[in-house]
Write an enzyme that holds these catalytic residues in place. Structure first.
Site, PDB file in Angstrom:
ATOM      1  N   CYS A 194       0.845  -1.194   0.000  1.00 49.84           N
ATOM      2  CA  CYS A 194       0.000   0.000   0.000  1.00 49.84           C
ATOM      3  C   CYS A 194       0.888   1.255   0.000  1.00 49.84           C
ATOM      4  CB  CYS A 194      -0.922   0.014   1.225  1.00 49.84           C
ATOM      5  SG  CYS A 194      -2.060   1.425   1.241  1.00 49.84           S
ATOM      6  N   ASP A 242       0.438   3.772   1.664  1.00 50.09           N
ATOM      7  CA  ASP A 242       0.379   4.365   3.009  1.00 50.09           C
ATOM      8  C   ASP A 242       1.786   4.667   3.553  1.00 50.09           C
ATOM      9  OD1 ASP A 242       0.141   4.554   5.972  1.00 50.09           O
ATOM     10  OD2 ASP A 242      -1.946   3.994   5.594  1.00 50.09           O
ATOM     11  N   ARG A 289       2.894   4.796   6.378  1.00 52.01           N
ATOM     12  CA  ARG A 289       3.313   4.052   7.577  1.00 52.01           C
ATOM     13  C   ARG A 289       3.771   2.636   7.265  1.00 52.01           C
ATOM     14  NH1 ARG A 289      -2.359   4.976  10.288  1.00 52.01           N
ATOM     15  NH2 ARG A 289      -2.847   4.479   8.107  1.00 52.01           N
ATOM     16  N   HIS A 327      -2.267  -4.033   4.932  1.00 54.52           N
ATOM     17  CA  HIS A 327      -2.070  -3.627   6.337  1.00 54.52           C
ATOM     18  C   HIS A 327      -3.400  -3.295   6.984  1.00 54.52           C
ATOM     19  CE1 HIS A 327      -2.570   0.840   5.851  1.00 54.52           C
ATOM     20  NE2 HIS A 327      -2.389   0.503   4.587  1.00 54.52           N
ATOM     21  N   CYS A 350      -6.061   0.118   6.874  1.00 54.73           N
ATOM     22  CA  CYS A 350      -5.864   0.665   5.521  1.00 54.73           C
ATOM     23  C   CYS A 350      -7.031   1.602   5.163  1.00 54.73           C
ATOM     24  CB  CYS A 350      -5.770  -0.466   4.504  1.00 54.73           C
ATOM     25  SG  CYS A 350      -5.413   0.116   2.823  1.00 54.73           S
TER      26      CYS A 350
END
Ligand code: CO
Length: 210
Positions: free
Chosen positions: A39, A41, A43, A95, A98
């Site tokens: 992803c 993302d 993080r 994750h 998400c």
């Protein structure tokens, strides 16, 4: 932006202090063992959570770690990684927490991104009974994250690139992982492509997973 250049200079100095040929060696070429599809993302930094150094992991990231058959970007990354770099493992990593998955689970409009999230809505529809039997919202979304990863591993196995690689020597293994933002731990979902064998007459699914 100043911070980025300052950090970069510090990083270069640190690497060269450990090994004066660090960049010269990396510049010679890459032979990554892994392709990581994760992803976007912020993080979930692929190299950091897997302890991979530069040169060890080929990375593709998009919203909600999707493998979409019409995504020329993903397909190009996959073809290059499998056919040229000859990676040994292809990882789809989702994750918990998400935002893309959470957005797809509702019926709000978010703009152009809705066209992308549509692919996750298909996962919801495919697993409707299981997902809507979970009453707790957080648990329901966690399960949707897992099911989405599993579906994307199946999508991977159905690409012509993986199908063709299976006819050669040492085809890559496919893996579905999920990362827990709250703990930092990776979990193997042990995706079994064989569970989709009943669709072989249309998909020809023969990918190996471990
Ligand atoms: Co995400």
């Amino acid at each position: 932006m100043e911070k980025i250049f300052e950090n970069n200079k510090k990083w270069v100095a640190e690497k060269l202090a450990q090994d004066e040929n660090y960049f010269a060696n990396l510049a010679k070429g890459q032979q990554p063992r892994y392709l990581f599809i994760g992803c976007a993302d912020s993080r979930v930094p692929a190299n950091e959570i897997t302890g991979s150094a530069p040169g060890e992991m080929f990375v593709h990231r998009n919203i909600a770690n999707m493998v979409v058959h019409t995504d020329i970007n993903l397909l190009s990354v996959l073809q290059y990684a499998v056919e040229v770099l000859k990676v040994k493992d292809v990882i789809v990593c989702g994750h918990y927490g998400c935002g893309g998955v959470a957005a797809a689970a509702g019926n709000n409009q978010f703009g152009l991104i809705d066209n992308w999230l549509r692919n996750i809505k298909d996962v919801v529809r495919l697993h409707e009974d299981e997902i809507f039997s979970i009453e707790d919202e957080e648990q329901r979304l966690r399960r949707l994250v897992e099911l989405n990863v599993m579906e994307q591993v199946h999508n991977l196995s159905k690409t012509s690139i993986i199908q063709n690689a299976l006819k050669g020597d040492n085809p890559p293994k496919l893996h579905g992982l999920v990362y827990d933002l709250k703990e930092g731990l990776l979990r193997d979902l042990k995706v079994d492509i064989n569970s989709f064998k009943r669709y072989e007459h249309i998909y020809n699914l023969t990918a190996e997973t471990v």
